[in-house]
Design a protein around this motif. Structure first.
Motif, PDB file in Angstrom:
ATOM      1  N   ARG A  78      66.370  37.440   5.802  1.00  0.00           N
ATOM      2  CA  ARG A  78      67.191  36.480   6.548  1.00  0.00           C
ATOM      3  C   ARG A  78      68.249  37.267   7.313  1.00  0.00           C
ATOM      4  NH1 ARG A  78      68.379  33.235   2.842  1.00  0.00           N
ATOM      5  NH2 ARG A  78      67.023  31.472   3.406  1.00  0.00           N
ATOM      6  N   HIS A 120      71.522  37.318   9.679  1.00  0.00           N
ATOM      7  CA  HIS A 120      72.668  36.469  10.005  1.00  0.00           C
ATOM      8  C   HIS A 120      73.110  36.728  11.453  1.00  0.00           C
ATOM      9  CE1 HIS A 120      73.167  34.720   6.034  1.00  0.00           C
ATOM     10  NE2 HIS A 120      72.867  35.924   5.539  1.00  0.00           N
ATOM     11  N   THR A 121      72.286  36.254  12.354  1.00  0.00           N
ATOM     12  CA  THR A 121      72.552  36.351  13.783  1.00  0.00           C
ATOM     13  C   THR A 121      71.696  35.293  14.470  1.00  0.00           C
ATOM     14  OG1 THR A 121      72.584  37.856  15.681  1.00  0.00           O
ATOM     15  CG2 THR A 121      70.735  38.057  14.188  1.00  0.00           C
ATOM     16  N   SER A 181      71.794  28.629  11.149  1.00  0.00           N
ATOM     17  CA  SER A 181      72.617  29.590  11.887  1.00  0.00           C
ATOM     18  C   SER A 181      72.099  31.015  11.727  1.00  0.00           C
ATOM     19  CB  SER A 181      74.071  29.517  11.412  1.00  0.00           C
ATOM     20  OG  SER A 181      74.156  29.818  10.020  1.00  0.00           O
ATOM     21  N   ALA A 182      70.955  31.184  11.065  1.00  0.00           N
ATOM     22  CA  ALA A 182      70.375  32.505  10.832  1.00  0.00           C
ATOM     23  C   ALA A 182      68.965  32.549  11.415  1.00  0.00           C
ATOM     24  CB  ALA A 182      70.364  32.832   9.345  1.00  0.00           C
ATOM     25  N   TYR A 206      74.562  43.296  12.300  1.00  0.00           N
ATOM     26  CA  TYR A 206      74.877  42.042  11.632  1.00  0.00           C
ATOM     27  C   TYR A 206      74.438  42.114  10.163  1.00  0.00           C
ATOM     28  CZ  TYR A 206      70.106  41.748  13.395  1.00  0.00           C
ATOM     29  OH  TYR A 206      68.815  42.046  13.722  1.00  0.00           O
ATOM     30  N   ASP A 207      74.906  41.167   9.356  1.00  0.00           N
ATOM     31  CA  ASP A 207      74.529  41.126   7.945  1.00  0.00           C
ATOM     32  C   ASP A 207      73.130  40.534   7.788  1.00  0.00           C
ATOM     33  OD1 ASP A 207      76.959  42.181   7.319  1.00  0.00           O
ATOM     34  OD2 ASP A 207      77.870  40.266   6.744  1.00  0.00           O
ATOM     35  N   PHE A 208      72.518  40.797   6.652  1.00  0.00           N
ATOM     36  CA  PHE A 208      71.184  40.265   6.367  1.00  0.00           C
ATOM     37  C   PHE A 208      70.976  40.192   4.858  1.00  0.00           C
ATOM     38  CE2 PHE A 208      70.888  44.835   7.198  1.00  0.00           C
ATOM     39  CZ  PHE A 208      70.320  45.301   6.010  1.00  0.00           C
ATOM     40  N   GLU A 209      69.976  39.410   4.455  1.00  0.00           N
ATOM     41  CA  GLU A 209      69.600  39.280   3.046  1.00  0.00           C
ATOM     42  C   GLU A 209      68.119  39.602   2.914  1.00  0.00           C
ATOM     43  OE1 GLU A 209      70.895  35.447   1.249  1.00  0.00           O
ATOM     44  OE2 GLU A 209      71.654  35.083   3.284  1.00  0.00           O
TER      45      GLU A 209
END
Length: 319
Positions: free
Chosen positions: A242, A244-245, A266-267, A289-292
């Motif tokens: 996932r 986050h952008t 929003s992701a 950007y952050d991610f999971e």
């Protein structure tokens, strides 16, 4: 469009673009009255351009059938577009087009006004487009064959050699052509597999148009289909992340080749397959950007190894 010369040239363009136009339509497009329009028609005729007039309720004006206009008139923006298009075509891997690009450029420059000719030559000599280089030779004959068959909704029989050197004969409903990663592909419905498939043109040994026709899905996107096909190739490990952008930034940073992107609130969800979790971890480590990481857990370990390596390299020498 106050200049009468500009209006006359615009009238010529309208007559070239439309087989038939009424006097009312032409006058409205030019912003003049019917009497002035007739003067412009007369001006074209004095230049040797035959305009036929049809009387009656459905009458109007048209160029004489079969008349070929020798001059090429381009605006500055059109000349720029054509020049950039010729530059881009150099990297498409079609060896047969190389001489044609030079002759096309020479023909354009011969009929251009001096100012546009100078601009076109400046682009040709100064500009370089960093596009993906062709990784396989293109075949002009196959490109034209599949482009024509796609437009005409005509089935094609092809002899295909896959990456394991296995030969099969297919019947394809071609839906579109894509140039991706330095190679040409044709996508469509394969009657042998009874499913959508994409084929590399450099692996097609022979192709023959058939008489049978087909209906092309209105919403089919050959580039999107090819991206999904490549992302789902039977590589060792499936990956889900996932991001986050937004979708545009995800594609810009990672590139469409890496997998399939799906908006998720929003992701963005990224689904892909890879033969190297270490390589995939390096791609993620580059992202601003952050991610999971959703799957597999081993990708988290690979990313941790990358982080440990970077932390070690960031330590000042001597500590």
């Amino acid at each position: 469009m106050a200049n009468p010369t500009v209006r006359v040239l615009t009238l010529l363009e309208l007559l070239q673009a439309h087989r038939h136009m009424s006097g009312r339509e032409l006058a409205e497009r030019l912003g003049v009255d019917r009497r002035t329009l007739r003067r412009y028609i007369q001006a074209l005729e004095e230049l040797g351009i035959p305009v036929t007039t049809e009387r009656g309720r459905h009458g109007g004006y048209r160029l004489m059938p079969g008349f070929k206009l020798p001059p090429l008139m381009l605006t500055s923006e059109e000349a720029l577009a054509v020049s950039l298009g010729l530059l881009a075509a150099q990297g498409l891997g079609i060896a047969e087009t190389a001489p044609a690009l030079d002759t096309a450029r020479a023909k354009l420059e011969r009929v251009m006004p001096a100012r546009l000719k100078q601009q076109a030559q400046a682009l040709s000599e100064s500009a370089r487009l960093e596009l993906p280089s062709a990784r396989a030779p293109g075949d002009e004959r196959l490109l034209l064959l599949f482009a024509t068959a796609t437009q005409a909704r005509q089935r094609v029989r092809l002899d295909y050699r896959d990456d394991r050197e296995q030969h099969t004969q297919r019947v394809l409903n071609p839906y579109g052509l894509v140039f991706r990663g330095g190679r040409w592909y044709v996508s469509g419905w394969c009657h042998l597999r009874r499913d959508l498939r994409s084929f590399r043109l450099d692996r097609i040994i022979e192709a023959t148009p058939l008489e049978a026709s087909f209906d092309r899905p209105a919403d089919f996107d050959p580039a999107a289909h090819l991206a999904r096909s490549i992302a789902n190739l039977p590589r060792a490990t499936a990956v889900s992340v996932r991001l986050h952008t937004d979708l545009a930034h995800a594609v810009e940073e990672l590139g469409r080749h890496i997998g399939v992107f799906t908006p998720d609130g929003s992701a963005v969800l990224l689904h892909a397959r890879t033969d190297s979790l270490s390589w995939f971890a390096r791609q993620l480590a580059h992202q601003p950007y952050d991610f999971e990481i959703l799957d597999p857990p081993a990708l988290c370990d690979a990313l941790a190894q990358q982080a440990a390596r970077l932390q070690r390299l960031a330590m000042p020498t001597g500590r």
